[in-house]
Design a protein around this motif. Structure first.
Motif, PDB file in Angstrom:
ATOM      1  N   HIS A  15      55.431   5.335  14.991  1.00  0.00           N
ATOM      2  CA  HIS A  15      55.246   5.381  13.535  1.00  0.00           C
ATOM      3  C   HIS A  15      54.531   4.106  13.093  1.00  0.00           C
ATOM      4  O   HIS A  15      55.070   3.018  13.193  1.00  0.00           O
ATOM      5  CB  HIS A  15      56.614   5.508  12.857  1.00  0.00           C
ATOM      6  N   GLU A  16      53.287   4.306  12.667  1.00  0.00           N
ATOM      7  CA  GLU A  16      52.496   3.190  12.145  1.00  0.00           C
ATOM      8  C   GLU A  16      52.754   3.153  10.647  1.00  0.00           C
ATOM      9  O   GLU A  16      52.393   4.080   9.925  1.00  0.00           O
ATOM     10  CB  GLU A  16      51.017   3.472  12.443  1.00  0.00           C
ATOM     11  N   ARG A  17      53.381   2.109  10.196  1.00  0.00           N
ATOM     12  CA  ARG A  17      53.909   2.133   8.836  1.00  0.00           C
ATOM     13  C   ARG A  17      53.171   1.188   7.899  1.00  0.00           C
ATOM     14  O   ARG A  17      52.702   0.138   8.302  1.00  0.00           O
ATOM     15  CB  ARG A  17      55.392   1.814   8.840  1.00  0.00           C
ATOM     16  N   SER A  18      53.145   1.565   6.657  1.00  0.00           N
ATOM     17  CA  SER A  18      52.520   0.701   5.658  1.00  0.00           C
ATOM     18  C   SER A  18      53.575  -0.116   4.928  1.00  0.00           C
ATOM     19  O   SER A  18      53.304  -1.195   4.433  1.00  0.00           O
ATOM     20  CB  SER A  18      51.728   1.538   4.656  1.00  0.00           C
ATOM     21  N   GLN A  19      54.784   0.401   4.874  1.00  0.00           N
ATOM     22  CA  GLN A  19      55.841  -0.310   4.154  1.00  0.00           C
ATOM     23  C   GLN A  19      56.810  -0.904   5.162  1.00  0.00           C
ATOM     24  O   GLN A  19      57.591  -0.201   5.781  1.00  0.00           O
ATOM     25  CB  GLN A  19      56.583   0.656   3.230  1.00  0.00           C
ATOM     26  N   ARG A  20      56.729  -2.207   5.279  1.00  0.00           N
ATOM     27  CA  ARG A  20      57.510  -2.860   6.330  1.00  0.00           C
ATOM     28  C   ARG A  20      59.005  -2.757   6.102  1.00  0.00           C
ATOM     29  O   ARG A  20      59.779  -2.781   7.029  1.00  0.00           O
ATOM     30  CB  ARG A  20      57.133  -4.334   6.404  1.00  0.00           C
ATOM     31  N   VAL A  41      48.164   2.014   3.132  1.00  0.00           N
ATOM     32  CA  VAL A  41      48.908   3.205   2.718  1.00  0.00           C
ATOM     33  C   VAL A  41      48.284   4.465   3.313  1.00  0.00           C
ATOM     34  O   VAL A  41      48.960   5.331   3.838  1.00  0.00           O
ATOM     35  CB  VAL A  41      48.978   3.313   1.177  1.00  0.00           C
ATOM     36  N   ALA A  42      46.971   4.513   3.268  1.00  0.00           N
ATOM     37  CA  ALA A  42      46.275   5.716   3.708  1.00  0.00           C
ATOM     38  C   ALA A  42      46.382   5.939   5.209  1.00  0.00           C
ATOM     39  O   ALA A  42      46.183   7.048   5.674  1.00  0.00           O
ATOM     40  CB  ALA A  42      44.812   5.639   3.302  1.00  0.00           C
ATOM     41  N   LYS A  43      46.683   4.881   5.929  1.00  0.00           N
ATOM     42  CA  LYS A  43      46.694   5.055   7.371  1.00  0.00           C
ATOM     43  C   LYS A  43      48.112   5.083   7.957  1.00  0.00           C
ATOM     44  O   LYS A  43      48.319   4.836   9.133  1.00  0.00           O
ATOM     45  CB  LYS A  43      45.824   4.018   8.070  1.00  0.00           C
ATOM     46  N   GLU A  44      49.081   5.413   7.133  1.00  0.00           N
ATOM     47  CA  GLU A  44      50.427   5.549   7.696  1.00  0.00           C
ATOM     48  C   GLU A  44      50.461   6.814   8.548  1.00  0.00           C
ATOM     49  O   GLU A  44      50.144   7.905   8.076  1.00  0.00           O
ATOM     50  CB  GLU A  44      51.486   5.607   6.599  1.00  0.00           C
ATOM     51  N   ARG A  45      50.810   6.629   9.781  1.00  0.00           N
ATOM     52  CA  ARG A  45      50.692   7.743  10.725  1.00  0.00           C
ATOM     53  C   ARG A  45      51.909   7.853  11.623  1.00  0.00           C
ATOM     54  O   ARG A  45      52.596   6.876  11.891  1.00  0.00           O
ATOM     55  CB  ARG A  45      49.464   7.510  11.640  1.00  0.00           C
ATOM     56  N   LEU A  46      52.092   9.047  12.095  1.00  0.00           N
ATOM     57  CA  LEU A  46      53.163   9.309  13.043  1.00  0.00           C
ATOM     58  C   LEU A  46      52.562  10.050  14.229  1.00  0.00           C
ATOM     59  O   LEU A  46      51.797  11.000  14.056  1.00  0.00           O
ATOM     60  CB  LEU A  46      54.225  10.174  12.357  1.00  0.00           C
ATOM     61  N   GLN A  47      52.861   9.581  15.408  1.00  0.00           N
ATOM     62  CA  GLN A  47      52.354  10.247  16.605  1.00  0.00           C
ATOM     63  C   GLN A  47      53.534  10.595  17.516  1.00  0.00           C
ATOM     64  O   GLN A  47      54.392   9.750  17.776  1.00  0.00           O
ATOM     65  CB  GLN A  47      51.377   9.338  17.343  1.00  0.00           C
ATOM     66  N   ILE A  48      53.547  11.834  17.960  1.00  0.00           N
ATOM     67  CA  ILE A  48      54.613  12.277  18.863  1.00  0.00           C
ATOM     68  C   ILE A  48      53.965  12.861  20.112  1.00  0.00           C
ATOM     69  O   ILE A  48      53.105  13.747  20.006  1.00  0.00           O
ATOM     70  CB  ILE A  48      55.492  13.352  18.203  1.00  0.00           C
ATOM     71  N   ILE A  49      54.361  12.354  21.231  1.00  0.00           N
ATOM     72  CA  ILE A  49      53.813  12.864  22.491  1.00  0.00           C
ATOM     73  C   ILE A  49      54.966  13.297  23.391  1.00  0.00           C
ATOM     74  O   ILE A  49      55.922  12.540  23.591  1.00  0.00           O
ATOM     75  CB  ILE A  49      52.967  11.790  23.203  1.00  0.00           C
ATOM     76  N   VAL A  50      54.886  14.506  23.888  1.00  0.00           N
ATOM     77  CA  VAL A  50      55.867  14.980  24.873  1.00  0.00           C
ATOM     78  C   VAL A  50      55.090  15.375  26.120  1.00  0.00           C
ATOM     79  O   VAL A  50      54.233  16.267  26.073  1.00  0.00           O
ATOM     80  CB  VAL A  50      56.671  16.192  24.353  1.00  0.00           C
ATOM     81  N   ALA A  51      55.346  14.694  27.203  1.00  0.00           N
ATOM     82  CA  ALA A  51      54.643  14.990  28.451  1.00  0.00           C
ATOM     83  C   ALA A  51      55.661  15.415  29.500  1.00  0.00           C
ATOM     84  O   ALA A  51      56.658  14.737  29.735  1.00  0.00           O
ATOM     85  CB  ALA A  51      53.881  13.761  28.935  1.00  0.00           C
ATOM     86  N   HIS A  52      55.403  16.560  30.093  1.00  0.00           N
ATOM     87  CA  HIS A  52      56.302  17.066  31.127  1.00  0.00           C
ATOM     88  C   HIS A  52      55.531  17.166  32.435  1.00  0.00           C
ATOM     89  O   HIS A  52      54.617  17.983  32.557  1.00  0.00           O
ATOM     90  CB  HIS A  52      56.860  18.428  30.700  1.00  0.00           C
ATOM     91  N   ILE A  76      49.016  17.869   9.916  1.00  0.00           N
ATOM     92  CA  ILE A  76      49.486  17.840  11.293  1.00  0.00           C
ATOM     93  C   ILE A  76      48.381  18.325  12.229  1.00  0.00           C
ATOM     94  O   ILE A  76      47.841  19.417  12.059  1.00  0.00           O
ATOM     95  CB  ILE A  76      50.725  18.751  11.496  1.00  0.00           C
ATOM     96  N   ASP A  77      48.030  17.496  13.173  1.00  0.00           N
ATOM     97  CA  ASP A  77      47.043  17.873  14.179  1.00  0.00           C
ATOM     98  C   ASP A  77      47.777  18.055  15.509  1.00  0.00           C
ATOM     99  O   ASP A  77      48.451  17.141  15.985  1.00  0.00           O
ATOM    100  CB  ASP A  77      45.984  16.767  14.282  1.00  0.00           C
ATOM    101  N   LEU A 108      51.269  15.480  18.874  1.00  0.00           N
ATOM    102  CA  LEU A 108      51.236  15.745  17.426  1.00  0.00           C
ATOM    103  C   LEU A 108      50.785  14.471  16.724  1.00  0.00           C
ATOM    104  O   LEU A 108      51.384  13.408  16.912  1.00  0.00           O
ATOM    105  CB  LEU A 108      52.631  16.119  16.922  1.00  0.00           C
ATOM    106  N   ASN A 109      49.717  14.580  15.963  1.00  0.00           N
ATOM    107  CA  ASN A 109      49.259  13.446  15.165  1.00  0.00           C
ATOM    108  C   ASN A 109      49.411  13.823  13.701  1.00  0.00           C
ATOM    109  O   ASN A 109      48.849  14.812  13.245  1.00  0.00           O
ATOM    110  CB  ASN A 109      47.801  13.117  15.485  1.00  0.00           C
ATOM    111  N   ILE A 110      50.160  13.015  12.988  1.00  0.00           N
ATOM    112  CA  ILE A 110      50.493  13.350  11.601  1.00  0.00           C
ATOM    113  C   ILE A 110      50.104  12.198  10.685  1.00  0.00           C
ATOM    114  O   ILE A 110      50.472  11.047  10.939  1.00  0.00           O
ATOM    115  CB  ILE A 110      52.020  13.603  11.481  1.00  0.00           C
ATOM    116  N   VAL A 111      49.341  12.513   9.657  1.00  0.00           N
ATOM    117  CA  VAL A 111      49.062  11.523   8.616  1.00  0.00           C
ATOM    118  C   VAL A 111      50.142  11.706   7.569  1.00  0.00           C
ATOM    119  O   VAL A 111      50.310  12.798   7.017  1.00  0.00           O
ATOM    120  CB  VAL A 111      47.666  11.729   8.006  1.00  0.00           C
ATOM    121  N   LEU A 112      50.900  10.641   7.302  1.00  0.00           N
ATOM    122  CA  LEU A 112      52.004  10.767   6.351  1.00  0.00           C
ATOM    123  C   LEU A 112      51.480  10.649   4.926  1.00  0.00           C
ATOM    124  O   LEU A 112      50.546   9.898   4.660  1.00  0.00           O
ATOM    125  CB  LEU A 112      53.063   9.699   6.639  1.00  0.00           C
TER     126      LEU A 112
END
Lengths: 84, 84
Positions: free
Chosen positions: A28-33, B17-28, B61-62, B76-80
């Motif tokens: 989670h790349e966050r903007s609000q620390r 703010v615009a670049k708050e992101r969440l990335q989830i990777i599941v590798a099996h 969600i990408d 999963l790449n998510i722009v929050l």
């Protein structure tokens, strides 16, 4: 399938069973620390979801949680149990 | 805090703010090639769990799912969404 293929495939299965692995990374790349970090709580719930699909033994889970100013990263490395 | 610090921090917040992101990777990494791939089903449940903690908009969600002989990877790449 010739006998050579049989041995080849058997050997491959035996060799690779031990290295069946599952890796889960949540970053989670966050903007609000100051915002609360939910990743430690998320960890338990993620494992519950994944347990519906694969068998996970508790002592085979390696958890790392890293946090700096801009990014929190939860990393779960799981060695999956051998199959019958 | 000096006025220079104030502007610096304000600017940083606006920019990030615009670049708050969440990335989830599941590798099996799998030993049994024939076993059913549960990652597509897992995707929906993972998002449900994460939605308890962060707001996720469906169109942000990408999803990428890669599969080769030995490994399946769900990314999963998510722009929050921006916060008030």
């Amino acid at each position: 399938m010739s006998i050579f293929d049989y041995f080849k495939s058997t050997k491959k299965d035996t060799a690779s069973v031990a290295k069946e692995r599952l890796q889960i990374i949540v970053a989670h790349e966050r903007s609000q620390r100051a915002q609360p970090d939910y990743l430690p709580r998320l960890q338990k719930e993620l494992l519950e979801v994944i347990r519906k699909y694969v068998e996970i033994e508790q002592d085979q889970i390696d958890v790392q949680l890293e946090k700096n100013n801009d990014c929190s990263v939860l990393e779960l490395n799981i060695v999956l149990p051998e199959r019958e």
